[in-house]
Motif scaffolding. Structure first.
Motif, PDB file in Angstrom:
ATOM      1  N   GLN A  48      51.575 -36.908   2.165  1.00  7.49           N
ATOM      2  CA  GLN A  48      52.209 -35.697   2.644  1.00  7.49           C
ATOM      3  C   GLN A  48      53.542 -35.477   1.940  1.00  7.49           C
ATOM      4  OE1 GLN A  48      52.513 -36.126   6.908  1.00  7.49           O
ATOM      5  NE2 GLN A  48      50.583 -35.065   7.246  1.00  7.49           N
ATOM      6  N   TYR A  49      53.955 -34.221   1.906  1.00  6.46           N
ATOM      7  CA  TYR A  49      55.171 -33.877   1.183  1.00  6.46           C
ATOM      8  C   TYR A  49      56.427 -34.400   1.866  1.00  6.46           C
ATOM      9  CZ  TYR A  49      51.729 -30.427  -0.369  1.00  6.46           C
ATOM     10  OH  TYR A  49      50.592 -29.808  -0.828  1.00  6.46           O
ATOM     11  N   GLY A  50      56.435 -34.386   3.200  1.00  9.19           N
ATOM     12  CA  GLY A  50      57.619 -34.827   3.936  1.00  9.19           C
ATOM     13  C   GLY A  50      57.442 -34.554   5.411  1.00  9.19           C
ATOM     14  N   SER A  51      58.522 -34.685   6.175  1.00 12.27           N
ATOM     15  CA  SER A  51      58.434 -34.476   7.623  1.00 12.27           C
ATOM     16  C   SER A  51      59.640 -33.691   8.107  1.00 12.27           C
ATOM     17  CB  SER A  51      58.345 -35.814   8.361  1.00 12.27           C
ATOM     18  OG  SER A  51      59.470 -36.618   8.060  1.00 12.27           O
ATOM     19  N   TYR A  52      59.418 -32.917   9.196  1.00 15.30           N
ATOM     20  CA  TYR A  52      60.458 -32.090   9.794  1.00 15.30           C
ATOM     21  C   TYR A  52      60.968 -32.745  11.071  1.00 15.30           C
ATOM     22  CZ  TYR A  52      58.815 -28.207   6.844  1.00 15.30           C
ATOM     23  OH  TYR A  52      58.457 -27.394   5.789  1.00 15.30           O
ATOM     24  N   ALA A  53      62.042 -32.146  11.605  1.00 16.89           N
ATOM     25  CA  ALA A  53      62.519 -32.512  12.939  1.00 16.89           C
ATOM     26  C   ALA A  53      61.609 -31.830  13.953  1.00 16.89           C
ATOM     27  CB  ALA A  53      63.972 -32.084  13.110  1.00 16.89           C
ATOM     28  N   GLY A  54      62.042 -31.779  15.209  1.00 11.67           N
ATOM     29  CA  GLY A  54      61.215 -31.194  16.253  1.00 11.67           C
ATOM     30  C   GLY A  54      60.816 -29.770  15.950  1.00 11.67           C
ATOM     31  N   THR A  57      62.508 -26.370  11.050  1.00 11.22           N
ATOM     32  CA  THR A  57      63.676 -25.840  10.361  1.00 11.22           C
ATOM     33  C   THR A  57      64.489 -26.932   9.688  1.00 11.22           C
ATOM     34  OG1 THR A  57      64.941 -25.945  12.429  1.00 11.22           O
ATOM     35  CG2 THR A  57      63.876 -23.846  11.884  1.00 11.22           C
ATOM     36  N   ASN A  58      64.413 -28.138  10.183  1.00 15.02           N
ATOM     37  CA  ASN A  58      65.231 -29.215   9.633  1.00 15.02           C
ATOM     38  C   ASN A  58      64.342 -30.302   9.024  1.00 15.02           C
ATOM     39  OD1 ASN A  58      67.688 -28.065  10.572  1.00 15.02           O
ATOM     40  ND2 ASN A  58      67.201 -28.831  12.637  1.00 15.02           N
ATOM     41  N   ILE A  59      64.553 -30.559   7.749  1.00 14.18           N
ATOM     42  CA  ILE A  59      63.791 -31.601   7.065  1.00 14.18           C
ATOM     43  C   ILE A  59      64.371 -32.958   7.415  1.00 14.18           C
ATOM     44  CG2 ILE A  59      63.206 -32.549   4.804  1.00 14.18           C
ATOM     45  CD1 ILE A  59      63.307 -29.710   3.705  1.00 14.18           C
ATOM     46  N   ILE A  60      63.519 -33.867   7.868  1.00 15.92           N
ATOM     47  CA  ILE A  60      63.963 -35.236   8.133  1.00 15.92           C
ATOM     48  C   ILE A  60      63.894 -36.061   6.857  1.00 15.92           C
ATOM     49  CG2 ILE A  60      63.402 -37.380   9.344  1.00 15.92           C
ATOM     50  CD1 ILE A  60      62.484 -35.799  11.684  1.00 15.92           C
ATOM     51  N   GLU A  61      62.760 -36.021   6.183  1.00 15.12           N
ATOM     52  CA  GLU A  61      62.578 -36.885   5.013  1.00 15.12           C
ATOM     53  C   GLU A  61      61.617 -36.250   4.031  1.00 15.12           C
ATOM     54  OE1 GLU A  61      61.513 -41.573   4.041  1.00 15.12           O
ATOM     55  OE2 GLU A  61      60.973 -40.688   5.970  1.00 15.12           O
ATOM     56  N   ASP A  62      61.996 -36.275   2.755  1.00 14.89           N
ATOM     57  CA  ASP A  62      61.137 -35.808   1.677  1.00 14.89           C
ATOM     58  C   ASP A  62      60.426 -37.031   1.096  1.00 14.89           C
ATOM     59  OD1 ASP A  62      59.948 -34.206  -0.184  1.00 14.89           O
ATOM     60  OD2 ASP A  62      61.769 -33.675  -1.265  1.00 14.89           O
ATOM     61  N   SER A  83      60.083 -23.692  -7.585  1.00 16.51           N
ATOM     62  CA  SER A  83      59.469 -22.961  -6.486  1.00 16.51           C
ATOM     63  C   SER A  83      60.414 -23.045  -5.288  1.00 16.51           C
ATOM     64  CB  SER A  83      58.093 -23.554  -6.149  1.00 16.51           C
ATOM     65  OG  SER A  83      57.432 -22.792  -5.173  1.00 16.51           O
ATOM     66  N   HIS A  84      60.088 -22.350  -4.201  1.00 18.46           N
ATOM     67  CA  HIS A  84      61.020 -22.246  -3.081  1.00 18.46           C
ATOM     68  C   HIS A  84      60.505 -22.897  -1.792  1.00 18.46           C
ATOM     69  CE1 HIS A  84      63.839 -19.613  -5.205  1.00 18.46           C
ATOM     70  NE2 HIS A  84      62.756 -19.047  -5.744  1.00 18.46           N
ATOM     71  N   GLU A  85      59.430 -23.702  -1.885  1.00 21.92           N
ATOM     72  CA  GLU A  85      58.958 -24.401  -0.701  1.00 21.92           C
ATOM     73  C   GLU A  85      59.967 -25.472  -0.277  1.00 21.92           C
ATOM     74  OE1 GLU A  85      57.089 -23.362  -3.076  1.00 21.92           O
ATOM     75  OE2 GLU A  85      55.612 -22.130  -2.034  1.00 21.92           O
ATOM     76  N   ASP A  86      59.819 -25.959   0.950  1.00 21.60           N
ATOM     77  CA  ASP A  86      60.802 -26.894   1.508  1.00 21.60           C
ATOM     78  C   ASP A  86      60.770 -28.259   0.829  1.00 21.60           C
ATOM     79  OD1 ASP A  86      61.727 -25.023   3.288  1.00 21.60           O
ATOM     80  OD2 ASP A  86      60.415 -25.675   4.924  1.00 21.60           O
ATOM     81  N   PHE A  87      59.554 -28.772   0.534  1.00 24.14           N
ATOM     82  CA  PHE A  87      59.424 -30.135   0.036  1.00 24.14           C
ATOM     83  C   PHE A  87      59.068 -30.161  -1.450  1.00 24.14           C
ATOM     84  CE2 PHE A  87      58.335 -30.549   4.589  1.00 24.14           C
ATOM     85  CZ  PHE A  87      59.322 -31.457   4.961  1.00 24.14           C
ATOM     86  N   ARG A  91      56.473 -27.755  -3.612  1.00 31.99           N
ATOM     87  CA  ARG A  91      56.960 -26.959  -4.746  1.00 31.99           C
ATOM     88  C   ARG A  91      56.156 -27.263  -6.009  1.00 31.99           C
ATOM     89  NH1 ARG A  91      62.002 -28.102  -2.161  1.00 31.99           N
ATOM     90  NH2 ARG A  91      62.410 -29.921  -3.494  1.00 31.99           N
ATOM     91  N   ILE A  92      55.878 -28.545  -6.223  1.00 34.48           N
ATOM     92  CA  ILE A  92      55.122 -28.947  -7.409  1.00 34.48           C
ATOM     93  C   ILE A  92      53.736 -28.325  -7.407  1.00 34.48           C
ATOM     94  CG2 ILE A  92      53.968 -30.902  -8.521  1.00 34.48           C
ATOM     95  CD1 ILE A  92      56.438 -32.592  -7.668  1.00 34.48           C
ATOM     96  N   LEU A  93      53.008 -28.467  -6.310  1.00 36.48           N
ATOM     97  CA  LEU A  93      51.627 -27.993  -6.284  1.00 36.48           C
ATOM     98  C   LEU A  93      51.552 -26.475  -6.273  1.00 36.48           C
ATOM     99  CD1 LEU A  93      49.837 -30.609  -4.019  1.00 36.48           C
ATOM    100  CD2 LEU A  93      50.144 -30.568  -6.488  1.00 36.48           C
ATOM    101  N   ALA A  94      52.536 -25.813  -5.685  1.00 36.37           N
ATOM    102  CA  ALA A  94      52.580 -24.351  -5.760  1.00 36.37           C
ATOM    103  C   ALA A  94      52.790 -23.900  -7.198  1.00 36.37           C
ATOM    104  CB  ALA A  94      53.695 -23.819  -4.863  1.00 36.37           C
ATOM    105  N   TYR A  95      53.650 -24.597  -7.900  1.00 34.23           N
ATOM    106  CA  TYR A  95      53.930 -24.287  -9.303  1.00 34.23           C
ATOM    107  C   TYR A  95      52.705 -24.560 -10.168  1.00 34.23           C
ATOM    108  CZ  TYR A  95      56.400 -24.496 -13.818  1.00 34.23           C
ATOM    109  OH  TYR A  95      56.815 -24.296 -15.105  1.00 34.23           O
ATOM    110  N   MET A  96      52.006 -25.653  -9.884  1.00 35.62           N
ATOM    111  CA  MET A  96      50.840 -26.027 -10.692  1.00 35.62           C
ATOM    112  C   MET A  96      49.667 -25.068 -10.509  1.00 35.62           C
ATOM    113  SD  MET A  96      50.850 -30.207 -10.450  1.00 35.62           S
ATOM    114  CE  MET A  96      49.466 -30.426 -11.587  1.00 35.62           C
TER     115      MET A  96
END
Length: 318
Positions: A48-54, A57-62, A83-87, A91-96
């Motif tokens: 997975q790309y990363g994880s959010y808070a509850g 809106t807030n990224i916990i870990e990329d 790209s403008h995705e959060d993780f 961004r990489i896979l959207a660009y690819m």
């Protein structure tokens, strides 16, 4: 982990010249379905790309493997963002999905490194966190299979991406065979040779072996037809070799040293075809391994080059 400075695939290809010879692979376009498939495999192998808070809106870990892949690409390309995705992974896979071929290949090679790193001991516990569901080598193998299936002429050897036509056998045997068969009068063997590769890309290895052997036989017959040499309609390759030898397709002084090559023509490729790809398979299905099919294709190509070049040399001396 990753190198501070990485020599991207596109850099290594910058001086490569286009030979202009037709090929069984193409190198310029990455089909959309292949882009999607590689993205899916990469996500399963790197996680997975990363994880959010509850809230979302807030990224916990990329995911730091994805993060490092992106960081290296941005540094080497001199870019701030792709790209403008959060993780990073998103961004990489959207660009690819939409980037130019060389950019896609650059990322593919970096992803292969990321897959290897995620499979290592250092990420033993992180694999569960990032929900990695595919083993590293299995992911690389499937990527190579998808490239082959799509007819895209690149393969991953470990973590390094290569053009298939940079391999010696392909560059020195397969492409010259196609070039020689592109002439008038060789339409039949050329079609059979291309079909052999089509079967190979589709993992239809029995059919690939059979069609490769047919291409060699048809090359002999095309040359005989051009020169007016007679041969029996149902002649096997052993009979075709005799006709070629009797008519001096190769110089007489090579007859003694040529015995081994004749034996290969008689029992090498045809033997594979007879044993593994013809005459039915009986009650137990026969499986032809991929490496045998690859050998058959390369052997067929080398014989086609030899036969065609011998014919051209003979014509010049006439």
């Amino acid at each position: 982990m990753f190198m501070a400075i990485y020599n991207l695939f596109s850099k290594r290809q910058a001086d490569a010249a286009n030979s202009g010879i037709s090929d069984v692979y193409q190198y310029d376009e990455i089909p959309q379905n292949l882009r999607v498939q590689v993205g899916q495999i990469s996500t399963e192998a790197i996680g997975q790309y990363g994880s959010y808070a509850g809230s979302y809106t807030n990224i916990i870990e990329d995911n730091d493997v994805w993060h490092n892949i992106e960081r290296i690409y941005l540094r080497e390309k001199g870019l701030d963002r792709i790209s403008h995705e959060d993780f990073s992974g998103a961004r990489i896979l959207a660009y690819m999905r939409k980037c130019a071929t060389l950019d896609w290949l650059d990322f593919l090679e970096l992803i292969a490194i990321g897959i290897e790193i995620m499979a290592g001991e250092r990420y033993r516990y992180k694999r569960q966190t990032w929900q990695v569901s595919m083993q590293g080598q299995k992911a690389i193998d499937e990527i190579n299979y998808r490239l082959l299936q799509a007819g895209v002429g690149y393969q991953l050897e470990g973590t390094r991406l290569i053009r298939v036509d940079s391999q010696y056998v392909h560059a020195e045997v397969v492409k010259p065979a196609l070039s020689l068969l592109s002439g008038q009068g060789f339409e039949g063997p050329r079609q059979e040779f291309l079909e052999a590769h089509q079967h190979y890309r589709a993992s239809e290895f029995r059919q690939a072996v059979a069609m490769a052997a047919n291409a060699v036989e048809s090359t002999f017959k095309s040359i005989f037809d051009q020169k007016g040499w007679t041969y029996q309609k149902g002649a096997r390759i052993s009979d075709l070799v005799k006709v070629a030898k009797a008519n001096g397709l190769w110089p007489v002084y090579l007859d003694g040293s040529f015995d081994q090559l004749v034996a290969t023509l008689q029992s090498g490729l045809p033997k594979i075809r007879d044993n593994d790809a013809s005459h039915g398979q009986g009650s137990t299905p026969k499986n032809v391994p991929g490496y045998i099919a690859a050998y058959a294709l390369h052997l067929a190509a080398s014989k086609i080059v030899f036969i065609a070049e011998a014919s051209k040399c003979m014509a010049r001396s006439e």
